[in-house]
Design an enzyme around this catalytic site. Structure first.
Site, PDB file in Angstrom:
ATOM      1  N   ASP A  40      37.972 -35.774 -24.075  1.00  0.00           N
ATOM      2  CA  ASP A  40      36.694 -36.070 -24.236  1.00  0.00           C
ATOM      3  C   ASP A  40      36.787 -34.361 -25.592  1.00  0.00           C
ATOM      4  O   ASP A  40      37.605 -33.917 -25.822  1.00  0.00           O
ATOM      5  CB  ASP A  40      35.803 -35.644 -23.245  1.00  0.00           C
ATOM      6  CG  ASP A  40      34.756 -35.291 -23.824  1.00  0.00           C
ATOM      7  OD1 ASP A  40      33.764 -34.905 -25.098  1.00  0.00           O
ATOM      8  OD2 ASP A  40      33.394 -36.804 -23.674  1.00  0.00           O
ATOM      9  N   ILE A  41      36.288 -35.086 -26.952  1.00  0.00           N
ATOM     10  CA  ILE A  41      36.341 -33.637 -28.258  1.00  0.00           C
ATOM     11  C   ILE A  41      35.080 -32.744 -27.816  1.00  0.00           C
ATOM     12  O   ILE A  41      35.181 -31.755 -28.381  1.00  0.00           O
ATOM     13  CB  ILE A  41      35.349 -35.697 -29.453  1.00  0.00           C
ATOM     14  CG1 ILE A  41      36.260 -34.310 -30.780  1.00  0.00           C
ATOM     15  CG2 ILE A  41      34.706 -35.230 -29.623  1.00  0.00           C
ATOM     16  CD1 ILE A  41      36.183 -35.476 -31.340  1.00  0.00           C
ATOM     17  N   GLN A 103      23.387 -40.523 -21.008  1.00  0.00           N
ATOM     18  CA  GLN A 103      24.315 -41.380 -21.866  1.00  0.00           C
ATOM     19  C   GLN A 103      24.243 -41.795 -23.142  1.00  0.00           C
ATOM     20  O   GLN A 103      22.964 -42.165 -23.019  1.00  0.00           O
ATOM     21  CB  GLN A 103      24.174 -42.705 -21.046  1.00  0.00           C
ATOM     22  CG  GLN A 103      25.738 -43.743 -21.886  1.00  0.00           C
ATOM     23  CD  GLN A 103      25.781 -45.157 -21.096  1.00  0.00           C
ATOM     24  OE1 GLN A 103      24.871 -46.032 -20.356  1.00  0.00           O
ATOM     25  NE2 GLN A 103      26.941 -46.092 -21.481  1.00  0.00           N
ATOM     26  N   HIS A 109      32.292 -45.550 -19.547  1.00  0.00           N
ATOM     27  CA  HIS A 109      32.895 -44.507 -19.268  1.00  0.00           C
ATOM     28  C   HIS A 109      32.999 -43.542 -18.124  1.00  0.00           C
ATOM     29  O   HIS A 109      32.017 -43.429 -17.803  1.00  0.00           O
ATOM     30  CB  HIS A 109      33.307 -43.485 -20.183  1.00  0.00           C
ATOM     31  CG  HIS A 109      32.560 -42.930 -20.934  1.00  0.00           C
ATOM     32  ND1 HIS A 109      30.966 -43.996 -21.196  1.00  0.00           N
ATOM     33  CD2 HIS A 109      32.044 -41.533 -21.317  1.00  0.00           C
ATOM     34  CE1 HIS A 109      30.118 -42.639 -21.343  1.00  0.00           C
ATOM     35  NE2 HIS A 109      30.717 -42.245 -21.445  1.00  0.00           N
ATOM     36  N   HIS A 111      33.851 -39.823 -16.775  1.00  0.00           N
ATOM     37  CA  HIS A 111      34.104 -39.152 -17.339  1.00  0.00           C
ATOM     38  C   HIS A 111      35.179 -37.978 -15.838  1.00  0.00           C
ATOM     39  O   HIS A 111      34.362 -37.841 -14.812  1.00  0.00           O
ATOM     40  CB  HIS A 111      32.679 -37.790 -17.596  1.00  0.00           C
ATOM     41  CG  HIS A 111      32.311 -37.394 -18.284  1.00  0.00           C
ATOM     42  ND1 HIS A 111      31.959 -37.380 -19.369  1.00  0.00           N
ATOM     43  CD2 HIS A 111      31.126 -39.203 -18.449  1.00  0.00           C
ATOM     44  CE1 HIS A 111      30.955 -37.630 -20.291  1.00  0.00           C
ATOM     45  NE2 HIS A 111      30.756 -38.557 -19.879  1.00  0.00           N
TER      46      HIS A 111
HETATM   47  P1  AMP Z   1      28.168 -40.104 -22.403  1.00  0.00           P
HETATM   48  O1  AMP Z   1      27.014 -39.192 -22.525  1.00  0.00           O
HETATM   49  O2  AMP Z   1      28.340 -40.076 -20.594  1.00  0.00           O
HETATM   50  O3  AMP Z   1      27.864 -41.302 -22.439  1.00  0.00           O
HETATM   51  O4  AMP Z   1      29.426 -39.413 -22.673  1.00  0.00           O
HETATM   52  C1  AMP Z   1      30.443 -39.209 -24.161  1.00  0.00           C
HETATM   53  C2  AMP Z   1      31.072 -38.248 -23.987  1.00  0.00           C
HETATM   54  O5  AMP Z   1      31.717 -39.180 -24.842  1.00  0.00           O
HETATM   55  C3  AMP Z   1      30.774 -36.842 -24.106  1.00  0.00           C
HETATM   56  O6  AMP Z   1      31.546 -36.066 -23.448  1.00  0.00           O
HETATM   57  C4  AMP Z   1      31.079 -36.865 -26.146  1.00  0.00           C
HETATM   58  O7  AMP Z   1      31.798 -35.247 -25.735  1.00  0.00           O
HETATM   59  C5  AMP Z   1      32.003 -37.628 -25.916  1.00  0.00           C
HETATM   60  N1  AMP Z   1      32.562 -38.047 -27.181  1.00  0.00           N
HETATM   61  C6  AMP Z   1      31.774 -38.238 -28.159  1.00  0.00           C
HETATM   62  N2  AMP Z   1      32.442 -38.986 -29.035  1.00  0.00           N
HETATM   63  C7  AMP Z   1      33.785 -38.840 -28.944  1.00  0.00           C
HETATM   64  C8  AMP Z   1      34.846 -39.131 -29.375  1.00  0.00           C
HETATM   65  N3  AMP Z   1      34.731 -39.244 -30.993  1.00  0.00           N
HETATM   66  N4  AMP Z   1      36.205 -38.465 -29.405  1.00  0.00           N
HETATM   67  C9  AMP Z   1      36.109 -38.296 -27.906  1.00  0.00           C
HETATM   68  N5  AMP Z   1      35.565 -38.184 -26.983  1.00  0.00           N
HETATM   69  C10 AMP Z   1      33.806 -38.187 -27.792  1.00  0.00           C
END
Ligand code: AMP
Length: 146
Positions: A40-41, A103, A109, A111
Site C-alpha cells: 500500500d502506497i 472505500q 481488496h 488490507h
Molecule cells: P480503500 O479506501 O479501502 O479502498 O483502500 C485503498 C487503498 O489503496 C488505500 O489504503 C490507499 O493507500 C491505497 N492506494 C491508493 N493508490 C495506490 C497505489 N497507486 N498503489 C498502492 N496502493 C494504493
C-alpha cells in the site's frame, strides 16, 4: 437494491485495474493466476499490503467464490510472511465496502496491516518512501511460502 451485486458499477480505469493491466507501477509481494499482492502506497503501518483478485469486483458483493477462496489463500501467505519479517503476531485484516464505509478504490481488496487496531495510522493519507516500499516488498516476497 440487489444483495448480490455492489451498488457501484465497476470502472475499468480504477487504479488497481490499471495495475493488473500493467499500466502503472507497484511494489509486488506475490502474484498467482487469480490474485495479486502489493505494498500500500499510503500505509497505515509499516508493511501494509493489499491483496486484490483478478476479477472485476467493486466490493464483497461482487466477489465470485473461486476468487473469494483464492484471495484468502493469498492473504494467508502474505500474513505468514509479515509475521516473519516483522516478528509480530498482530496483523489487522480490513476490507471496506462502499464509499460510505470509506472505500476509496473500487476494486475489491483486502488490507493486511502489521498493527494493533488501536494503533492504526490514518487511512490513505501519508505517502511512504518509494525505496522503503521496494525494500519491504522484496523482504516479504522472499518469505512467501507457496
Ligand atoms: P480503500 O479506501 O479501502 O479502498 O483502500 C485503498 C487503498 O489503496 C488505500 O489504503 C490507499 O493507500 C491505497 N492506494 C491508493 N493508490 C495506490 C497505489 N497507486 N498503489 C498502492 N496502493 C494504493
Amino acid at each position: 437494491m440487489s444483495q448480490t451485486q455492489s451498488i457501484a458499477t465497476y470502472d475499468d480505469n480504477n487504479i488497481f485495474a490499471k495495475m493488473l493491466d500493467g499500466d502503472i507501477p507497484y511494489h509486488k509481494v506475490y502474484e498467482d493466476d487469480k490474485t495479486l499482492a502489493f505494498m500500500d502506497i499510503m500505509p497505515q503501518a509499516k508493511g501494509h499490503v493489499l491483496v486484490i483478485p483478478k476479477q472485476k469486483a467493486v466490493d464483497l458483493a461482487d466477489l465470485e467464490p473461486e476468487y473469494a477462496s483464492a484471495i484468502l489463500m493469498t492473504a494467508k501467505k502474505v500474513m505468514a510472511a509479515q509475521r516473519q519479517v516483522f516478528a509480530r503476531e498482530g496483523i489487522v485484516q480490513m476490507q471496506l465496502n462502499g464509499s460510505e464505509a470509506g472505500q476509496t478504490v473500487f476494486h475489491y481488496h483486502i488490507h493486511l496491516i502489521p498493527s494493533s487496531i488501536h494503533e492504526l495510522g490514518r487511512h490513505a493519507v501519508t505517502q511512504a518512501d518509494n525505496a522503503e516500499l521496494a525494500k519491504l516488498a522484496q523482504q516479504l516476497a522472499g518469505k512467501i511460502i507457496e
